[in-house]
Structure formats: structure tokens, C-alpha cells
Scaffold this motif. Structure first.
Motif: not given
Lengths: 324, 324
Positions: B59-62, B173
């Protein structure tokens, strides 16, 4: 080592970054050909990787899932032909919204492997949050790789077969029509010119070789850039696929269409003609001279009356997104 | 040759289909190891392919885009460690909604290549209609491959390092918290055990070898299935990563978490202990016995008091989709 187009600019910058990170490390002597060609060549093996994404590289309303897998595999294996390598195996990754779709795509991959003489060496299946993704690595034996970079000034440019068939199918689909069987077959079941490339390489004919995935103008520009030359294409010589015959845009489709998976190669003048009859007899297909290489850079079009012109944008247009 | 899980059922059926299509063809003798292991081995080269898709595998928010590229590359190179191969090169394909993202991911790929001793042998950049897709093929030299299939009844199961660190970051997360630096590093910057695997293989220690990507239970089941045996894991022996220490679910994360990229190997009893001190001194990391192999099939958990139990689902849970 790459032609025009934004995606190639990104790759150039990344390769520069990679070289700066590896500065001071001796290059591995087993790596005979690194980035910038159709395949890397490590020891006697050619390696290539090809990523196909639904909505960019293919559309599932044009082909069923099995032919999508077949086509993606044939396209990757064509990069082996572009080095005069012969296929040994394929590793395939497929991501799809459901297992049934993934399995159908993978069956198409397996069918292409069997048809093209490659073993399915590994597979990876996962879920996708949206588009079907097909990921093919192909490995081939490559004792005598023919790179893009070996052309000399004065060399002629030749192609196998005829061009614009796949692009005709795409143009028809985009216009809301049903392509002819010939156009659809050219798109759905490309036949990488594996035996043809090996035959040419065994005779030492090509000084530079590529497969036609980005369109003749784009791929000729790759040979030109890699060889430090300019490619001049004579549009009226380009062999147009039967599926495109009669269309007003037939020559444009043949020049720019892409996804033909024929070969384009450079050769010293007068080396190809003595082989034309044997090639035609053996492969049931023609070799056609479509231009030449000269000092300079880029790619130019030459009319029948000798007028030279810039061909405009060459970059591969992702057909599934529209265009052509 | 594969463990439990629906994706493996699909692969099994596809490989059966592929074999039926290739029936009557002699297998290429240069293909030393075909499908079903961490890598295929062709001549002296190990080859692996790994497809990572945003929303499924990461995930790119991680993580920022560069670490996404780094991590995907390290994960693929870990499959070389799983054969006791040493990295030579990487081919990378990246698809992203915009060129800036693709370039950042590719820089991370190049950084991982430099760190892990692999040359970037080729790159392909394209647009994506949605998720970022990272596609890594890794090639390594592999004179003495160690497959998953060589374990014998009575062999011990060992692991390198400690487990559950990456899974701890994911659990944090998913709970809306910020992981500790140790947990984040375990997830973002896995260190494939390349030198460790070669060191063990040079000494002839592992009878079977795998890297821990699917979680210890899942990967032990792969060794068991490939070797025609049952794996018995002693949960209280499993070395828990410092980032998971103190959590109520620490042992579960270590058993099932996945993405540790440590090694798991089988060895004849009494062959490992004489090497423990040298391994620790050389690599700053422990080897820990976590179980054994016995006649049967599947994988079982054994409590401290000797009670055996079925561990339930083993399959890799795609963390980025939730779970754990």
C-alpha cells in the motif's frame, strides 16, 4: 540505446542512476548484453521481461482471457527472436479479480509455451484490485546474440512478412466494428519469427536486429539510436498486411501500428538478395527492403520522389487506450 | 510441489494443462529445475519472477514509492537466496498512473540492485489505469541449487534470524497506528539471506531450502509437500522478532506473518549445531531449530507439552488487503 518517447526518457534516467550507484563495481563478465536491447544476455541465455496491463496493453472486450494470455506470451517470446535466441522457458505471473480469469489467462500462457517450444518454468497467481495483469519472463538459448547496435552507415533495412495487421484489428475495434478474421488473427495470435531470426543469424546476415513491437518507425529508430545512425524509411516499399489492404490509412498502420512481431534488421547492401528465394521457400514469407541507415540520428521518411520528411511522433501508442 | 491455498490449486491445474500440451516433447536437459520451486534453474542460472500490485501486495500510504520499489526487488532477490544462488541481475517492469511515480519506484529498484549486488539488466515503464504494478525478474548464478524437495524423514527444520517483524508493521498500520522503527525497517527493507544461504550450501548443510515469504507455517508446508513429508513446528521455539516482542499475538505473527525473507531449511540431526558459533560470528545472526520433518503430509503445530494440533489456514494473507 533507446529511441524517442517519454517512457524511454524515464528508463534512461533510471539506468543512469543505477550506473552511478554501481560505480566502482566491476561489471560481471558473464553479462554479455545489459540494458537497452530486446533481451539481456547472461552467459548463453537471453532474458526478457514483459508486463501487459488490461486497459493499457489489451482490452478484455476485444479478446477472451485465454487469447490474452497467449498474446502476451507470444509478445514476450518475440523479444527472444529479436536477439536471434531460441525459446527455452517462460515464467508467468497473472493477477486477476477472480481465480477463474487468472486460470483462463494462464491456460493461454501454457498454450503459447507449447506452440512456441518453451517450457512453463514457473507461475504465480494473485488477486488484482482491478485490471488483469500479465507478467511474462522468457528465457532462450543465445549463443550468437544479434544486438540492435551493430548497424553500419549504408546498411539496408529489411523486414520479414507484412505490417499493419494487428493495428488494423485495433482500428476496427476502436471504430466500433468487428475486425476481419485476418486482422483479428494478426492481433490475437502473433507468430514470433524465431526460426527466421536464427536462420538469418546463422548466415551472418543481420548487422542489427529488432522485433517490430513499437511500429516500424519506432523500432527503426531504436536500431538507429543504438547504432549511432539515422534510419531512412521508404514508405512506398513497406509491405502492407492483407488485412489493411484498401484502407486509406494502410501505410500509416504499417509504419506506426506496432505489435506486428515481425523482424526488422540491418544488412550490408547485396547480402540479402541471394537468400530471398531460399527464405521464401523455407518460411513461406518474404523479406522486403524498407530503407537504409546513414550518418546522422533519428528516423526520416523518404517519398518515392526522394523528398525527405520528419515522420512526427514515433512512440508506441497504447492502442487499448485509444489512438491510431 | 506446492502447499495449500487456492492460488496454488490454480497453478497446479495450469501446470498439468501445460504438461499435457507438452506431452511427447523431450524436456530440455538444460532445465535443471522446473516449476514448483523458488526459482527455475537453467544451465547454471537461477531465474525467478515476482509480481507486486498496489492494494494487494503493498500500500502506498504505508511506504513512499522508492521504498516500494526497493522492497519488491529485495523480495524477488530473496527467491535467489532460497536456491542458494547469488544475484547477477534484475529486469524490472513498472506501471504507474504517472511518470514521476514510475521513476521513483524504479529508483528504488536500482538502489536495491546496487545494495544486493545485482545489475539492472533492463527496465520497462508503462502507464497503469489504476494500481502501481512492480514486476521483477531476478537472475542469479547457481552452481549448486538447493531445492525444496530434498528433505528426509527425521530432518530438523531451522530458520535464520527472527520472524514476525514485517507482520508487526502491517498489524500496526492496519490498526491505524505508526509502527516502530524496527518494525517498519523489517517491512520496508528486507535483507535477503544471500550470503547465509551460500555459506550453508557450501557446507552441504541444507537438504531442502526455502525463503520465508508466505510465513513459517506456509513455507514449511511447501518444503514438506515438495519432499513428501509432514512438517512439525514447535511454536515455543520460533524466534520472535524484537519488533513483535511483548505483543499478545507475537507468536502468531512469527508463525503466519510472512514477508520475513529469512531462510528456512531442513538438515540431518546434529549437522547444524557444530556450525552455530561460526554462523553467528560471521553473520551476526542466529540459526534456530523450529521443528522437524516426519512421514506424513501437511504441517502440524506441537505445543511445549507435546500436544499436536492443526494450525488452520496457512496461506499467505495479502496483508495490504487487510487480515492478520
Amino acid at each position: 540505446m533507446l529511441g524517442e518517447g517519454a517512457e524511454f526518457d524515464v528508463i534512461r534516467r533510471v539506468l543512469k542512476h543505477a550506473r552511478s550507484r554501481m560505480a566502482g563495481h566491476a561489471s560481471d563478465p558473464r553479462i554479455r548484453i545489459g540494458p537497452g536491447d530486446d533481451c539481456a544476455v547472461v552467459d548463453g541465455l537471453a532474458l526478457t521481461l514483459d508486463l501487459s496491463i488490461e486497459g493499457i496493453h489489451f482490452r478484455r472486450d476485444w479478446l477472451d482471457d485465454e487469447p490474452c494470455g497467449y498474446r502476451a506470451t507470444a509478445a514476450a517470446v518475440s523479444d527472444l527472436a529479436a536477439m536471434a535466441a531460441l525459446p527455452m522457458g517462460v515464467l508467468a505471473g497473472v493477477a486477476a479479480p477472480d481465480g477463474g480469469t487468472a486460470e483462463a489467462v494462464m491456460r493461454g500462457v501454457a498454450d503459447a509455451c507449447a506452440t512456441l517450444g518453451a517450457e512453463l518454468l514457473g507461475g504465480d497467481v494473485s488477486r488484482s484490485p482491478g485490471p488483469v495483469v500479465i507478467d511474462i519472463a522468457a528465457v532462450g538459448s543465445c549463443d550468437r546474440p544479434v544486438a540492435r547496435s551493430g548497424a553500419h552507415p549504408g546498411d539496408e533495412l529489411w523486414v520479414t512478412g507484412s505490417l499493419g495487421g494487428a493495428a488494423t484489428a485495433v482500428a476496427e475495434w476502436l471504430a466500433g466494428r468487428v475486425p476481419s478474421d485476418a486482422a483479428r488473427a494478426a492481433y490475437a495470435r502473433p507468430a514470433p519469427r524465431l526460426a527466421e531470426a536464427s536462420w538469418l543469424a546463422e548466415r551472418g546476415i543481420p548487422s542489427a536486429l529488432i522485433d517490430l513491437s513499437d511500429g516500424l518507425l519506432g523500432d527503426a529508430s531504436h536500431i538507429a539510436a543504438a547504432s549511432g545512425l539515422r534510419a531512412v524509411i521508404e514508405a512506398e516499399r513497406v509491405p502492407v498486411h492483407e488485412a489493411a489492404a484498401g484502407r486509406a490509412d494502410a501505410v500509416e498502420l504499417a509504419l506506426r501500428g506496432g505489435e506486428d512481431y515481425e523482424l526488422c534488421f540491418a544488412a550490408t547492401p547485396d547480402t540479402v538478395p541471394p537468400h530471398l528465394a531460399e527464405f521464401a521457400a523455407r518460411f513461406g514469407s518474404a523479406l522486403t527492403r524498407v530503407g537504409r541507415l546513414e550518418p546522422g540520428e533519428g528516423v526520416m521518411l523518404r517519398d518515392a520522389d526522394g523528398t525527405m520528411s520528419q515522420p512526427g511522433a514515433l512512440g508506441y501508442r497504447h492502442f487499448a487506450e485509444g489512438g491510431s
